[in-house]
Design an enzyme around this catalytic site. Structure first.
Site, PDB file in Angstrom:
ATOM      1  N   GLU A 119       4.938 -69.401  49.141  1.00 16.90           N
ATOM      2  CA  GLU A 119       5.820 -70.528  49.334  1.00 16.90           C
ATOM      3  C   GLU A 119       5.292 -72.055  49.441  1.00 16.90           C
ATOM      4  O   GLU A 119       5.474 -72.655  50.337  1.00 16.90           O
ATOM      5  CB  GLU A 119       7.039 -70.370  50.401  1.00 16.90           C
ATOM      6  CG  GLU A 119       7.849 -69.252  50.077  1.00 16.90           C
ATOM      7  CD  GLU A 119       8.869 -68.986  51.349  1.00 16.90           C
ATOM      8  OE1 GLU A 119       8.860 -69.557  52.014  1.00 16.90           O
ATOM      9  OE2 GLU A 119       9.556 -68.091  50.889  1.00 16.90           O
TER      10      GLU A 119
ATOM     11  N   GLU B  36      11.579 -59.742  46.354  1.00 14.28           N
ATOM     12  CA  GLU B  36      12.649 -59.822  47.506  1.00 14.28           C
ATOM     13  C   GLU B  36      13.934 -59.581  46.963  1.00 14.28           C
ATOM     14  O   GLU B  36      14.707 -60.344  47.366  1.00 14.28           O
ATOM     15  CB  GLU B  36      12.224 -60.927  48.637  1.00 14.28           C
ATOM     16  CG  GLU B  36      10.670 -61.202  48.842  1.00 14.28           C
ATOM     17  CD  GLU B  36      10.522 -62.038  49.733  1.00 14.28           C
ATOM     18  OE1 GLU B  36      11.378 -62.835  50.436  1.00 14.28           O
ATOM     19  OE2 GLU B  36       9.079 -62.602  49.917  1.00 14.28           O
TER      20      GLU B  36
HETATM   21  C1  XIL Z   1      12.322 -63.080  56.403  1.00 10.69           C
HETATM   22  C2  XIL Z   1      12.545 -61.717  57.052  1.00 10.69           C
HETATM   23  O1  XIL Z   1      13.300 -60.901  56.063  1.00 10.69           O
HETATM   24  C3  XIL Z   1      13.239 -61.972  58.287  1.00 10.69           C
HETATM   25  O2  XIL Z   1      13.399 -60.820  58.953  1.00 10.69           O
HETATM   26  C4  XIL Z   1      12.541 -62.939  59.035  1.00 10.69           C
HETATM   27  O3  XIL Z   1      13.293 -63.334  60.245  1.00 10.69           O
HETATM   28  C5  XIL Z   1      12.286 -64.251  58.297  1.00 10.69           C
HETATM   29  O4  XIL Z   1      11.757 -63.826  57.023  1.00 10.69           O
HETATM   30  N1  XIL Z   1      10.970 -65.025  52.003  1.00 10.69           N
HETATM   31  C6  XIL Z   1       9.793 -64.283  52.408  1.00 10.69           C
HETATM   32  C7  XIL Z   1      10.331 -63.304  53.490  1.00 10.69           C
HETATM   33  O5  XIL Z   1       8.918 -64.495  51.691  1.00 10.69           O
HETATM   34  O6  XIL Z   1       8.807 -63.142  54.152  1.00 10.69           O
HETATM   35  C8  XIL Z   1      11.263 -63.616  54.345  1.00 10.69           C
HETATM   36  O7  XIL Z   1      11.617 -62.501  55.095  1.00 10.69           O
HETATM   37  C9  XIL Z   1      12.381 -64.091  53.315  1.00 10.69           C
HETATM   38  C10 XIL Z   1      12.256 -65.289  52.589  1.00 10.69           C
END
Ligand code: XIL
Length: 396
Positions: free
Chosen positions: A179, A289
């Site tokens: 990101e 994701e």
């Molecule tokens: C999220 C997790 O799922 C949560 O448990 C945590 O509190 C915050 O991060 N983008 C990403 C992930 O790359 O690492 C994130 O994961 C969600 C958004």
């Protein structure tokens, strides 16, 4: 039947024999279920319960899931049956695994790696540089002020080498930078305003992270990971960064599409265009994701200030989700030459990270205080049962 047995006794034997016959017939007729799938009801006639997602997609791509040290215990049977790749949801993030300069928290990450190895599941590493869940100490100098670029580079290198070396040969792929691109609709703002950008006075930290990662483990696949990658303005920014990294000879193998999607995003055209662009650069793709909330929020909408009313998983929302999932997987299958893995973010609808975001997905404004609105974004319901969306994606 022995006529010398008393009459009542004979009756009992006939009864017991009949019961035995019924039980044996039932055992013959019902499919042999392994313990891990015996709890999954055969809800559709064409369902082959002996297979998991990884088997349905074996000719296409790996199918993965984000896990924690808890879910590998509570959902282990489901994970083993359905998936052939895992990502640590939080346990390898810099701030979690390396909270102070001289402390590494290996326990949870080691447990996840051991679990995956035990069950011959591939492992993706997530991640080596992110502005969130970041090790803040890394960016602070001995005087308590912002650290110099040289010091941050030294610490970043040490971090990347230590973590990647520990899991060398076990983790086949890393999200190196997460990101780093600005999420706004302004095409002139390229990079996310973070302390990293400030300290380096530009995006050089991205190149550095990839070069360190490649040096640490030349065999690992190295990815840049981003969300909202299909939205036109951001898509162009990602494309521009990828072209620049390639032109500068930065060792990058692929782009991770986070895929925190919803009922109406991305459109088929948005998704195809974004995939085509990355593929045109000779880069691999992973969907890293995936989840699909049933609460789409218009782009840029403010976060709710009061807890939203929860409509629940209504038949109408379910039908829209099934259709969207199907559309997406039909497209992804078409890119199987370039897409190496599709990873879901969380195992079941019982616990999605989206639930506490007031219905918003990644990129949506977060409510000031967490507000639970269940997102029901995955292929397994709150009881770990396969949803209609599951059958929609596996049946071509
Ligand atoms: C999220 C997790 O799922 C949560 O448990 C945590 O509190 C915050 O991060 N983008 C990403 C992930 O790359 O690492 C994130 O994961 C969600 C958004």
């Amino acid at each position: 039947m022995n006529k010398y047995l008393p009459k009542n006794y004979r009756k009992n034997i006939v009864f017991i024999a009949a019961v035995c016959a019924i039980v044996m017939c039932y055992m013959q007729c019902s499919p042999k279920l392994s313990p891990s799938i015996s709890s999954v009801p055969n809800t559709t006639p064409q369902a082959d319960l002996s297979k998991g997602l990884k088997d349905y997609f074996k000719d296409d791509f790996l199918v993965g899931v984000a896990v924690g040290s808890r879910s590998i215990r509570t959902d282990s049977a489901l994970i083993i049956k359905e998936f052939n790749s895992v990502t640590a949801e939080n346990d390898m993030k810099v701030g979690v695994i390396h909270p102070t300069e001289n402390t590494y928290n290996w326990k949870n990450a080691d447990d996840i790696v051991a679990f995956a190895e035990r069950h011959k599941i591939n492992i993706r590493g997530h991640n080596l540089l992110w502005h969130q869940q970041n090790a803040e100490w890394m960016l602070v100098g001995p005087d308590g002020k912002q650290a110099s670029k040289e010091l941050v580079l030294k610490r970043l290198k040490e971090h990347i080498f230590t973590v990647m070396n520990r899991y060398k040969g076990k983790i086949y792929c890393w999200d190196v930078v997460n990101e780093a691109i600005d999420d706004s609709q302004d095409p002139t703002v390229m990079y996310r305003k973070t302390k990293w950008l400030e300290i380096f006075n530009g995006p050089e930290f991205i190149d550095a992270a990839f070069r360190f990662a490649h040096e640490a483990d030349p065999k690992a696949k190295l990815y840049y990971n981003e969300f909202n990658s299909e939205r036109e303005v951001k898509r162009e920014k990602i494309f521009k960064l990828m072209k620049k990294l390639k032109a500068d000879g930065v060792p990058i193998d692929g782009v991770g599409f986070q895929a925190h999607w919803s009922l109406d995003y991305p459109t088929a055209t948005q998704l195809r265009t974004a995939l085509d662009q990355i593929v045109s650069l000779g880069l691999e793709v992973q969907i890293t994701e995936l989840d699909l909330t049933i609460h789409p929020r218009p782009l840029g909408a403010p976060a709710p200030t009061t807890p939203p009313v929860d409509p629940g998983y209504t038949p109408e929302l379910e039908a829209r989700q099934v259709a969207k999932y199907k559309e997406i997987f039909d497209i992804l299958r078409g890119y199987k030459k370039n897409i190496k893995a599709v990873t879901f973010w969380n195992v079941t609808d019982r616990g999605s990270w989206l639930d506490s975001r007031g219905g918003g997905s990644a990129g949506d404004a977060k409510p000031a205080t967490p507000m639970i609105l269940k997102a029901y974004p995955l292929l397994f319901d709150v009881n770990g049962q396969r949803k209609k969306a599951y059958w929609a994606v596996v049946n071509k």
